[in-house]
Motif scaffolding. Structure first.
Motif, PDB file in Angstrom:
ATOM      1  N   ALA A 171      42.673  42.782  41.882  1.00 17.81           N
ATOM      2  CA  ALA A 171      43.464  41.827  40.816  1.00 17.81           C
ATOM      3  C   ALA A 171      44.617  42.350  40.662  1.00 17.81           C
ATOM      4  N   THR A 172      44.830  43.697  40.676  1.00 20.02           N
ATOM      5  CA  THR A 172      46.425  44.293  40.672  1.00 20.02           C
ATOM      6  C   THR A 172      47.250  43.500  41.465  1.00 20.02           C
TER       7      THR A 172
ATOM      8  N   SER B 135      40.828  37.582  30.418  1.00 16.69           N
ATOM      9  CA  SER B 135      40.407  38.608  31.260  1.00 16.69           C
ATOM     10  C   SER B 135      41.443  39.617  31.415  1.00 16.69           C
ATOM     11  N   GLY B 136      41.284  40.397  32.240  1.00 13.90           N
ATOM     12  CA  GLY B 136      42.298  41.690  32.683  1.00 13.90           C
ATOM     13  C   GLY B 136      43.339  40.959  33.653  1.00 13.90           C
ATOM     14  N   THR B 137      42.805  40.081  34.452  1.00 13.13           N
ATOM     15  CA  THR B 137      43.575  39.550  35.572  1.00 13.13           C
ATOM     16  C   THR B 137      44.658  38.711  34.973  1.00 13.13           C
TER      17      THR B 137
ATOM     18  N   LYS C 139      32.816  47.060  32.409  1.00 12.51           N
ATOM     19  CA  LYS C 139      34.046  47.843  31.766  1.00 12.51           C
ATOM     20  C   LYS C 139      33.372  48.807  30.667  1.00 12.51           C
TER      21      LYS C 139
ATOM     22  N   CYS D  11      43.146  48.671  32.903  1.00 15.43           N
ATOM     23  CA  CYS D  11      42.026  47.828  32.875  1.00 15.43           C
ATOM     24  C   CYS D  11      40.588  48.641  32.964  1.00 15.43           C
ATOM     25  N   GLN D  12      40.860  50.013  33.651  1.00 14.61           N
ATOM     26  CA  GLN D  12      39.653  50.906  33.472  1.00 14.61           C
ATOM     27  C   GLN D  12      39.697  51.849  32.667  1.00 14.61           C
TER      28      GLN D  12
ATOM     29  N   ASP E 146      48.528  49.155  34.387  1.00 14.83           N
ATOM     30  CA  ASP E 146      47.091  48.381  34.510  1.00 14.83           C
ATOM     31  C   ASP E 146      46.109  49.467  33.875  1.00 14.83           C
TER      32      ASP E 146
ATOM     33  N   GLN F 276      35.539  42.993  31.119  1.00 14.11           N
ATOM     34  CA  GLN F 276      34.792  42.559  31.981  1.00 14.11           C
ATOM     35  C   GLN F 276      33.411  43.145  32.072  1.00 14.11           C
TER      36      GLN F 276
ATOM     37  N   VAL G  82      48.378  51.805  38.152  1.00 19.03           N
ATOM     38  CA  VAL G  82      46.994  51.587  37.628  1.00 19.03           C
ATOM     39  C   VAL G  82      46.455  53.096  37.098  1.00 19.03           C
TER      40      VAL G  82
ATOM     41  N   THR H 182      43.178  50.244  44.150  1.00 19.33           N
ATOM     42  CA  THR H 182      43.040  49.728  43.161  1.00 19.33           C
ATOM     43  C   THR H 182      41.971  48.609  43.341  1.00 19.33           C
ATOM     44  N   PHE H 183      41.589  47.818  42.452  1.00 17.29           N
ATOM     45  CA  PHE H 183      40.765  46.419  42.279  1.00 17.29           C
ATOM     46  C   PHE H 183      41.871  45.429  42.586  1.00 17.29           C
TER      47      PHE H 183
ATOM     48  N   GLY I 271      36.834  39.379  29.568  1.00 17.01           N
ATOM     49  CA  GLY I 271      37.930  39.503  28.428  1.00 17.01           C
ATOM     50  C   GLY I 271      39.094  40.223  28.753  1.00 17.01           C
TER      51      GLY I 271
ATOM     52  N   SER J  18      40.796  45.363  30.815  1.00 16.58           N
ATOM     53  CA  SER J  18      39.549  44.481  31.007  1.00 16.58           C
ATOM     54  C   SER J  18      38.552  44.855  30.325  1.00 16.58           C
TER      55      SER J  18
HETATM   56  C1  LIG Z   1      42.074  48.149  37.808  1.00 17.28           C
HETATM   57  C2  LIG Z   1      41.701  46.848  37.591  1.00 17.28           C
HETATM   58  N1  LIG Z   1      42.857  45.765  37.434  1.00 17.28           N
HETATM   59  C3  LIG Z   1      42.641  44.657  37.053  1.00 17.28           C
HETATM   60  C4  LIG Z   1      41.091  44.427  37.095  1.00 17.28           C
HETATM   61  C5  LIG Z   1      40.996  42.596  36.443  1.00 17.28           C
HETATM   62  O1  LIG Z   1      40.256  42.524  35.371  1.00 17.28           O
HETATM   63  P1  LIG Z   1      39.354  41.215  35.274  1.00 17.28           P
HETATM   64  O2  LIG Z   1      37.984  41.566  35.840  1.00 17.28           O
HETATM   65  O3  LIG Z   1      38.876  41.320  33.548  1.00 17.28           O
HETATM   66  O4  LIG Z   1      39.954  40.291  35.475  1.00 17.28           O
HETATM   67  C6  LIG Z   1      40.151  45.079  37.114  1.00 17.28           C
HETATM   68  C7  LIG Z   1      38.718  44.561  36.725  1.00 17.28           C
HETATM   69  O5  LIG Z   1      37.762  44.694  37.361  1.00 17.28           O
HETATM   70  C8  LIG Z   1      40.409  46.192  37.316  1.00 17.28           C
HETATM   71  O6  LIG Z   1      39.617  47.358  37.807  1.00 17.28           O
END
Ligand SMILES: Cc1ncc(COP(=O)(O)O)c(C=O)c1O
Length: 453
Positions: A136-137, A107-109, A234, A207-208, A205, A231, A179, A133-134, A241, A229
């Motif tokens: 997870a960051t 995953s991105g996380t 995305k 991920c987007q 980051d 997910q 990010v 941000t999301f 993933g 990411s």
């Molecule tokens: C900015 C950002 N960072 C991290 C993530 C984490 O990725 P994932 O959901 O694949 O774990 C996301 C995904 O939603 C994200 O948008």
């Protein structure tokens, strides 16, 4: 563009048509239809749009073939799989981005967590992060028992304000984690300059931000490490993933080892018996790898469609008072448009609160969202600071100082005025964009009535 009547010509043409019919004494269901169409859908009028926007993900024969081939070959784990779809994905992602090394993750996380481990971020350290941000960051920083230090947002671009990065650096700062929010690159020139001056690594980051570019270089391999990411929502999707890019061999080897339970990395692959570091299992499966290989064959074309539509939409929306699309930095040569972001100013909508504006827009057939809430004020921050581990690592004085620094007034304001549209909406036609603009204008024209209702 030529097919698009301006608001004024549209209204005058419609009024003239209706007037013509009435003058001629014609029965005018059109009059009824028009007034019903002009009435906000949320108050019982006809919506601007009834068709759904393109669905996501888009699938084709190659997705089915790849998936079935993994199933039939019975090599579902990448360890030992020959040929490996996970490896094929990594090779293709390197060539699409220009990165020297690539590692697929679960995953991105887990890509971010693996990267922080490779950079040796741990207890007592600070990591500079944006509050917009999301979650997870931020989660990954706390999981390392480090402190996420929030750098306020540049409201115009929705990105970490690169002009405020230097002031946030302390003796404990271990890493800068910008990010590329919404797929639009953060100001990498300024961030890299500050990072170099302070000898700090940069973890992007991304991920987007699949295929986004800063000065014609793909993001994710501009800093020391970059994470993606895959997910479900995305722009490149395999359900769940992720991936890490880097141009530094040693850092990538640490990532590879960490994500594979600390196993040694050998030129031929992985050895089972040498466990060099404490790690975890964040490997991607062959099923995910096969889907990514299939999906990435369409990524570039989809990305170009998004850019074309988003550029057109920006032109339309920039003409509407009170609607301000997110600005791109001069260094942005390609925006991935995972999100289409704008700021809403209710003063130009008769004081109509943003939530009501969003509901009215939804009723017109335009999906939208208010976006993130201020992450630096979320309860999980205090919960982490008050946890047993954090109280063992940090003194009361250190935690109090952290709380005092945790102020992001620009971001607070942005969270109250942001509006998002989603990447799938940008995969349609220009007409779809026209309808988004038309729906916003319709809500604006009826704002008074909506405020009173
Ligand atoms: C900015 C950002 N960072 C991290 C993530 C984490 O990725 P994932 O959901 O694949 O774990 C996301 C995904 O939603 C994200 O948008």
């Amino acid at each position: 563009m030529e097919h698009m009547p301006t608001r004024r010509t549209f209204i005058s043409r419609t009024v003239a048509a209706v007037a013509g019919l009435e003058l001629a004494g014609t029965y005018s269901p059109l009059t009824f239809a028009r007034s019903n169409a002009a009435k906000p859908a949320i108050l019982g009028g006809s919506p601007v749009r009834t068709e759904p926007f393109p669905s996501w993900p888009q699938i084709a024969e190659n997705d089915e073939k790849g998936w079935e081939s993994v199933l039939r070959h019975k090599e579902w784990c990448r360890l030992g799989a020959k040929p490996s779809y996970a490896t094929q994905f990594e090779e293709t992602w390197k060539s699409m981005t220009g990165g020297k090394y690539c590692l697929a993750t679960a995953s991105g996380t887990t890509a971010l967590l693996t990267s922080l481990n490779a950079l040796d971020v741990g207890p007592g350290d600070e990591v500079l992060v944006p509050p917009y941000t999301f979650v997870a960051t931020i989660n990954v920083v706390f999981l390392q028992h480090a402190l996420p230090v929030f750098v306020d947002t540049d409201r115009e671009t929705f990105q970490m304000d690169a002009n405020k990065v230097e002031a946030a650096i302390s003796a404990q700062t271990k890493c800068i984690l910008p990010v590329h929010l919404g797929g639009s690159p953060a100001n990498m020139d300024k961030i890299l300059t500050v990072a170099q001056n302070h000898n700090l690594p940069v973890l992007e980051d991304a991920c987007q931000a699949h295929l986004a570019e800063w000065r014609n270089q793909k993001v994710g391999q501009i800093g020391d490490l970059g994470c993606f990411s895959f997910q479900a929502s995305k722009n490149l999707n395999c359900g769940e993933g992720g991936a890490i890019l880097s141009n530094h061999q040693e850092l990538m080897e640490r990532c590879k080892s960490f994500h594979n339970n600390g196993r040694a990395v050998t030129p031929s692959g992985y050895r089972d018996t040498d466990y060099l570091i404490n790690g975890s299992n964040f490997r991607i499966t062959e099923f995910q790898g096969a889907l990514l290989v299939a999906q990435m064959s369409r990524l570039d074309a989809q990305s170009r469609t998004r850019t074309e539509n988003a550029t057109y939409l920006t032109k339309l929306l920039s003409e509407i008072p009170g609607i301000t699309p997110a600005r791109l930095y001069d260094g942005c040569t390609r925006n991935a448009y995972h999100l289409y972001m704008l700021r809403y100013d209710k003063d130009h909508f008769g004081g109509l609160p943003r939530d009501r504006f969003l509901k009215a827009l939804e009723a017109e057939g335009i999906p939208c969202d208010k976006g993130y809430t201020p992450l630096n004020k979320q309860p999980f921050i205090e919960a982490s600071l008050n946890s047993r581990a954090f109280r063992k690592i940090y003194t009361d004085q250190e935690l109090s100082r952290y709380r005092e620094r945790n102020q992001c007034p620009e971001n607070d304001q942005l969270c109250g005025e942001a509006v998002w549209f989603f990447q799938t909406m940008l995969l349609g036609t220009k007409h779809d964009m026209d309808q988004i603009a038309e729906a916003i204008r319709k809500v604006q024209e009826n704002a008074g009535e909506l405020v009173r209702s």
